[in-house]
Design a protein around this motif. Sequence first.
Motif, mmCIF file in Angstrom:
data_model
loop_
_atom_site.group_PDB
_atom_site.id
_atom_site.type_symbol
_atom_site.label_atom_id
_atom_site.label_comp_id
_atom_site.label_asym_id
_atom_site.label_seq_id
_atom_site.Cartn_x
_atom_site.Cartn_y
_atom_site.Cartn_z
ATOM 1 N N GLY A 107 -10.782 -5.311 -10.238
ATOM 2 C CA GLY A 107 -10.110 -5.744 -11.455
ATOM 3 C C GLY A 107 -8.996 -4.805 -11.856
ATOM 4 N N LEU A 108 -8.914 -4.524 -13.133
ATOM 5 C CA LEU A 108 -7.860 -3.670 -13.666
ATOM 6 C C LEU A 108 -7.939 -2.261 -13.087
ATOM 7 N N TYR A 109 -9.137 -1.683 -13.116
ATOM 8 C CA TYR A 109 -9.360 -0.346 -12.545
ATOM 9 C C TYR A 109 -10.030 -0.504 -11.185
ATOM 10 N N ARG A 110 -9.334 -0.085 -10.134
ATOM 11 C CA ARG A 110 -9.844 -0.228 -8.772
ATOM 12 C C ARG A 110 -9.855 1.127 -8.082
ATOM 13 N N HIS A 111 -10.878 1.354 -7.300
ATOM 14 C CA HIS A 111 -10.958 2.613 -6.570
ATOM 15 C C HIS A 111 -10.556 2.403 -5.113
ATOM 16 N N TYR A 112 -9.393 2.927 -4.790
ATOM 17 C CA TYR A 112 -8.940 2.990 -3.403
ATOM 18 C C TYR A 112 -8.877 4.473 -3.042
ATOM 19 N N PRO A 113 -9.779 4.960 -2.189
ATOM 20 C CA PRO A 113 -9.822 6.406 -1.885
ATOM 21 C C PRO A 113 -8.480 6.974 -1.454
ATOM 22 N N GLU A 114 -7.680 6.177 -0.755
ATOM 23 C CA GLU A 114 -6.398 6.676 -0.263
ATOM 24 C C GLU A 114 -5.384 6.924 -1.376
ATOM 25 N N LEU A 115 -5.656 6.417 -2.573
ATOM 26 C CA LEU A 115 -4.755 6.630 -3.694
ATOM 27 C C LEU A 115 -5.139 7.840 -4.536
ATOM 28 N N ASP A 116 -6.346 8.353 -4.323
ATOM 29 C CA ASP A 116 -6.842 9.498 -5.085
ATOM 30 C C ASP A 116 -6.399 10.780 -4.404
ATOM 31 N N ILE A 117 -6.507 11.902 -5.125
ATOM 32 C CA ILE A 117 -6.223 13.182 -4.495
ATOM 33 C C ILE A 117 -7.418 13.602 -3.659
ATOM 34 N N ASP A 118 -7.233 14.614 -2.828
ATOM 35 C CA ASP A 118 -8.329 15.128 -2.022
ATOM 36 C C ASP A 118 -9.344 15.852 -2.923
ATOM 37 N N LYS B 186 0.805 -1.215 0.000
ATOM 38 C CA LYS B 186 0.000 0.000 0.000
ATOM 39 C C LYS B 186 0.845 1.276 0.000
ATOM 40 N N GLU B 187 1.891 1.316 0.803
ATOM 41 C CA GLU B 187 2.701 2.533 0.874
ATOM 42 C C GLU B 187 3.363 2.838 -0.459
ATOM 43 N N SER B 188 3.867 1.815 -1.118
ATOM 44 C CA SER B 188 4.466 2.020 -2.437
ATOM 45 C C SER B 188 3.399 2.439 -3.443
ATOM 46 N N ALA B 189 2.201 1.893 -3.296
ATOM 47 C CA ALA B 189 1.108 2.257 -4.190
ATOM 48 C C ALA B 189 0.747 3.732 -4.042
ATOM 49 N N LYS B 190 0.762 4.231 -2.825
ATOM 50 C CA LYS B 190 0.461 5.645 -2.598
ATOM 51 C C LYS B 190 1.476 6.541 -3.301
ATOM 52 N N LEU B 191 2.737 6.181 -3.212
ATOM 53 C CA LEU B 191 3.782 6.969 -3.872
ATOM 54 C C LEU B 191 3.629 6.928 -5.387
ATOM 55 N N LYS B 192 3.330 5.753 -5.896
ATOM 56 C CA LYS B 192 3.173 5.606 -7.347
ATOM 57 C C LYS B 192 1.941 6.352 -7.844
ATOM 58 N N ALA B 193 0.843 6.291 -7.091
ATOM 59 C CA ALA B 193 -0.370 6.995 -7.474
ATOM 60 C C ALA B 193 -0.147 8.497 -7.510
ATOM 61 N N GLU B 194 0.534 8.995 -6.503
ATOM 62 C CA GLU B 194 0.813 10.439 -6.447
ATOM 63 C C GLU B 194 1.591 10.893 -7.670
ATOM 64 N N ASP B 195 2.613 10.130 -8.031
ATOM 65 C CA ASP B 195 3.425 10.496 -9.191
ATOM 66 C C ASP B 195 2.636 10.354 -10.484
ATOM 67 N N TRP B 196 1.838 9.279 -10.610
ATOM 68 C CA TRP B 196 1.101 9.054 -11.847
ATOM 69 C C TRP B 196 0.077 10.162 -12.075
ATOM 70 N N ILE B 197 -0.643 10.528 -11.028
ATOM 71 C CA ILE B 197 -1.653 11.574 -11.165
ATOM 72 C C ILE B 197 -1.008 12.914 -11.509
ATOM 73 N N ALA B 198 0.145 13.181 -10.916
ATOM 74 C CA ALA B 198 0.804 14.484 -11.111
ATOM 75 C C ALA B 198 1.515 14.592 -12.451
ATOM 76 N N SER B 199 2.082 13.485 -12.947
ATOM 77 C CA SER B 199 2.922 13.589 -14.146
ATOM 78 C C SER B 199 2.455 12.740 -15.324
ATOM 79 N N ARG B 200 2.057 11.510 -15.060
ATOM 80 C CA ARG B 200 1.740 10.620 -16.177
ATOM 81 C C ARG B 200 0.351 10.881 -16.763
ATOM 82 N N LEU B 201 -0.641 11.107 -15.913
ATOM 83 C CA LEU B 201 -1.987 11.380 -16.407
ATOM 84 C C LEU B 201 -2.003 12.600 -17.321
ATOM 85 N N PRO B 202 -1.449 13.745 -16.911
ATOM 86 C CA PRO B 202 -1.439 14.894 -17.832
ATOM 87 C C PRO B 202 -0.589 14.662 -19.073
ATOM 88 N N LYS B 203 0.453 13.857 -18.952
ATOM 89 C CA LYS B 203 1.297 13.574 -20.120
ATOM 90 C C LYS B 203 0.499 12.863 -21.207
#
Length: 264
Positions: free
Chosen positions: A252-263, A147-164
């Motif tokens: 499945g492939l797309y999962r909603h974990y609130p702790e991985l989303d932004i506020d 989970k902790e690694s997932a939080k770090l990866k989610a933060e980076d993906w939302i900030a950099s990869r999604l807009p890319k």
Amino acid sequence: MSTSAPSTGQKSDAPYELIYWPSLPGRGEPIRLCFEATSTPYTDVGNSSEDGVQAVLEQISEKNLGDASNPPPLAPPMLRHGDVLLSQLPNILLYLGSRMGLAGPEDDEMAVYRVNQLALTALDGLSNEVHDIHHPIAPGKYYEDQKESAKLKAEDWIASRLPKFLGYFERVLQGEASKGGEYLYAGRLTYADLVLWQCIDGVAFAFPNAFAKVKNGDHTYAKVLALYDRIKDRKEIKEYLASERRMKYGHGLYRHYPELDIDA
């Protein structure tokens, strides 16, 4: 499985069968969307039979050696069309695209490769990378174990990869090859559009707050969001989304974990 004679080709009227895990959109969903968008009859084996799971397990069993023409698949999704059995989502889309009129103009011999390029790009950044967010260390470990690694990866993906990736497809729709900006290539619906639609829809489920920020932002991705709405409003797609054939998101492939989303 027993060895059989080599494939002699494929009848155009042979039924299409999608073999995928039941009750999940997952990597089977872009294939379903191709069938649904073109009103092409198909059987969703996993969801139309009580033995849906077994149909998948038989194909990916270590005992399955394939046949004289078809190597055994490693993992679903799989497509059976007559005596042809294919696996790997991009490979299946490549096969279906030209048969369903979803691979660009027929007189453009390079169209299918350009459409495939766009589909692969969407799958890279908005599907495969999203899956890796909740399994950043090992796919065989539970999310709770990383989970902790997932939080770090989610933060980076939302900030950099999604807009890319959204920014890339915005440029594609602004480009001349789009032919007007309503679809990704040649001014017509292709399987790349359907793949991108499913990726965006999955991201919206997995990261609703991040997607709301994109949707309600400064119109940076206006053409991408318009494409998303345009496909969703197509008669065939609208009817499919309202039907029981459309599987609900879950574990499945797309999962909603609130702790991985932004506020919010």
